[in-house]
Design a protein around this motif. Structure first.
Motif, PDB file in Angstrom:
ATOM      1  N   ALA A  85       7.902 -29.208 -38.060  1.00 48.73           N
ATOM      2  CA  ALA A  85       7.520 -27.802 -38.141  1.00 48.73           C
ATOM      3  C   ALA A  85       7.609 -27.259 -39.565  1.00 48.73           C
ATOM      4  O   ALA A  85       6.745 -26.523 -40.005  1.00 48.73           O
ATOM      5  CB  ALA A  85       8.379 -26.966 -37.198  1.00 48.73           C
ATOM      6  N   CYS A  86       8.667 -27.618 -40.299  1.00 51.19           N
ATOM      7  CA  CYS A  86       8.848 -26.989 -41.607  1.00 51.19           C
ATOM      8  C   CYS A  86       8.787 -27.975 -42.768  1.00 51.19           C
ATOM      9  O   CYS A  86       9.000 -27.598 -43.910  1.00 51.19           O
ATOM     10  CB  CYS A  86      10.167 -26.214 -41.664  1.00 51.19           C
ATOM     11  N   ASP A  87       8.536 -29.262 -42.484  1.00 60.12           N
ATOM     12  CA  ASP A  87       8.352 -30.248 -43.553  1.00 60.12           C
ATOM     13  C   ASP A  87       9.598 -30.588 -44.336  1.00 60.12           C
ATOM     14  O   ASP A  87       9.535 -31.290 -45.331  1.00 60.12           O
ATOM     15  CB  ASP A  87       7.282 -29.786 -44.552  1.00 60.12           C
TER      16      ASP A  87
ATOM     17  N   ARG B  48      -9.659 -33.017 -36.337  1.00 59.86           N
ATOM     18  CA  ARG B  48      -9.223 -31.961 -35.421  1.00 59.86           C
ATOM     19  C   ARG B  48      -8.549 -32.540 -34.193  1.00 59.86           C
ATOM     20  O   ARG B  48      -7.537 -32.027 -33.725  1.00 59.86           O
ATOM     21  CB  ARG B  48     -10.408 -31.073 -35.039  1.00 59.86           C
ATOM     22  N   ASN B  49      -9.099 -33.603 -33.648  1.00 58.92           N
ATOM     23  CA  ASN B  49      -8.529 -34.175 -32.432  1.00 58.92           C
ATOM     24  C   ASN B  49      -7.224 -34.921 -32.681  1.00 58.92           C
ATOM     25  O   ASN B  49      -6.300 -34.836 -31.867  1.00 58.92           O
ATOM     26  CB  ASN B  49      -9.551 -35.078 -31.751  1.00 58.92           C
ATOM     27  N   LEU B  50      -7.144 -35.626 -33.797  1.00 63.63           N
ATOM     28  CA  LEU B  50      -5.889 -36.318 -34.098  1.00 63.63           C
ATOM     29  C   LEU B  50      -4.771 -35.302 -34.271  1.00 63.63           C
ATOM     30  O   LEU B  50      -3.656 -35.482 -33.787  1.00 63.63           O
ATOM     31  CB  LEU B  50      -6.036 -37.176 -35.358  1.00 63.63           C
ATOM     32  N   GLU B  51      -5.097 -34.209 -34.940  1.00 65.07           N
ATOM     33  CA  GLU B  51      -4.098 -33.169 -35.169  1.00 65.07           C
ATOM     34  C   GLU B  51      -3.657 -32.553 -33.831  1.00 65.07           C
ATOM     35  O   GLU B  51      -2.470 -32.393 -33.568  1.00 65.07           O
ATOM     36  CB  GLU B  51      -4.704 -32.104 -36.091  1.00 65.07           C
ATOM     37  N   LEU B  52      -4.641 -32.262 -32.987  1.00 63.58           N
ATOM     38  CA  LEU B  52      -4.351 -31.672 -31.679  1.00 63.58           C
ATOM     39  C   LEU B  52      -3.499 -32.600 -30.819  1.00 63.58           C
ATOM     40  O   LEU B  52      -2.501 -32.197 -30.240  1.00 63.58           O
ATOM     41  CB  LEU B  52      -5.679 -31.369 -30.976  1.00 63.58           C
ATOM     42  N   ARG B  55       0.073 -32.872 -32.104  1.00 66.46           N
ATOM     43  CA  ARG B  55       0.860 -31.663 -31.813  1.00 66.46           C
ATOM     44  C   ARG B  55       1.241 -31.602 -30.345  1.00 66.46           C
ATOM     45  O   ARG B  55       2.267 -31.054 -29.983  1.00 66.46           O
ATOM     46  CB  ARG B  55       0.086 -30.401 -32.219  1.00 66.46           C
ATOM     47  N   ASN B  56       0.396 -32.177 -29.480  1.00 68.17           N
ATOM     48  CA  ASN B  56       0.674 -32.153 -28.048  1.00 68.17           C
ATOM     49  C   ASN B  56       1.472 -33.357 -27.568  1.00 68.17           C
ATOM     50  O   ASN B  56       1.691 -33.520 -26.371  1.00 68.17           O
ATOM     51  CB  ASN B  56      -0.638 -32.070 -27.266  1.00 68.17           C
ATOM     52  N   GLY B  57       1.836 -34.236 -28.492  1.00 70.49           N
ATOM     53  CA  GLY B  57       2.678 -35.359 -28.108  1.00 70.49           C
ATOM     54  C   GLY B  57       1.938 -36.507 -27.437  1.00 70.49           C
ATOM     55  O   GLY B  57       2.552 -37.410 -26.880  1.00 70.49           O
TER      56      GLY B  57
END
Lengths: 131, 131
Positions: A85-87, B48-52, B55-57
């Motif tokens: 979250a904060c690096d 975009r999808n890798l990031e998503l 973030r969603n685990g």
DNA sequence: TTATGTGCAAAATATTTGCTTTCCG
DNA sequence: CGGAAAGCAAATATTTTGCACATAA
């Protein structure tokens, strides 16, 4: 240990900045610090020296999730824990864990091992407030 | 677990590529793989999808020294051991070591931890003959 | 239908490199 | 003096973003 064949003011200042901090600075951060002492220092010089020093074992280039290279002036074996979250990146000293890994690998016949441990998660602060 | 609110061909293909490999691919590598199936896919969609997903685990973004973001489709704690001499890479399953690391970090207040362990050294074959 | 997701391209970041000048040894 | 290193800027990645169009639900 030798960095390069010459001792320059810039090189010295860069190394001191990396050694003086316990955070794991990016090249940009090191540049900004050095610039306070040597205003006309160039970013390219910082990059070139950080790269040189890490290839020579003077400093470490540590794995990071941020998309920027991060460095560490502490070259003794250790691991890192980073916050998604904060690096923020902290050092991690858990000898028991390292030893379990190292001895298992040695049992399997591997030699001259280096152990790299990278944990990532949410740090205490970010775990509290769901940022 | 849900990725996003829609299931698209691109999203599905990206996830499959990341899950199918045991290396830790960069966005660019994933893009090239996906393009073999969906030639007009865009790099932005991959990012975009890798990031998503991370973030969603659904997948992990793992710390790397390369200056590129690297991902891993295997979200269970695991590690790799590589040989500096012959470049062979093996999986490493040492739950005791992972757990020691994980619980120490949780004691320190970190949450949602992922554990990445990378050992490197000389494999049994290369340790024998001094190649 | 409609909000989410994609493609495309431009913008924003991060890093490397070529070339000239500086300056350590 | 000679070569290694610095400065500067242009060239290369790498990643993010704005916007018009497509499409899953």
């Amino acid at each position: 240990m030798e960095i390069g064949s010459r001792r320059t003011r810039q090189r010295q200042a860069i190394l001191e900045v990396v050694r003086r901090t316990t955070c794991h600075p990016s090249a940009q951060w090191v540049y900004e610090q050095v610039r306070q002492e040597i205003p006309h220092v160039s970013l390219g010089t910082v990059y070139r020296n950080l790269e040189l020093m890490s290839r020579n074992g003077i400093i470490l280039q540590v794995p990071a999730i941020s998309g920027q290279a991060r460095y560490d002036g502490d070259v003794s074996g250790h691991g890192h824990i980073s916050c998604r979250a904060c690096d923020r990146i902290d050092d991690l000293f858990i000898e028991a864990g390292y030893e379990a890994l190292r001895s298992a690998a040695e049992d399997a016949g591997f030699r001259e091992l280096t152990v790299l441990v990278e944990l990532s998660g949410r740090c205490p602060d970010c775990a509290k407030n769901g940022s």
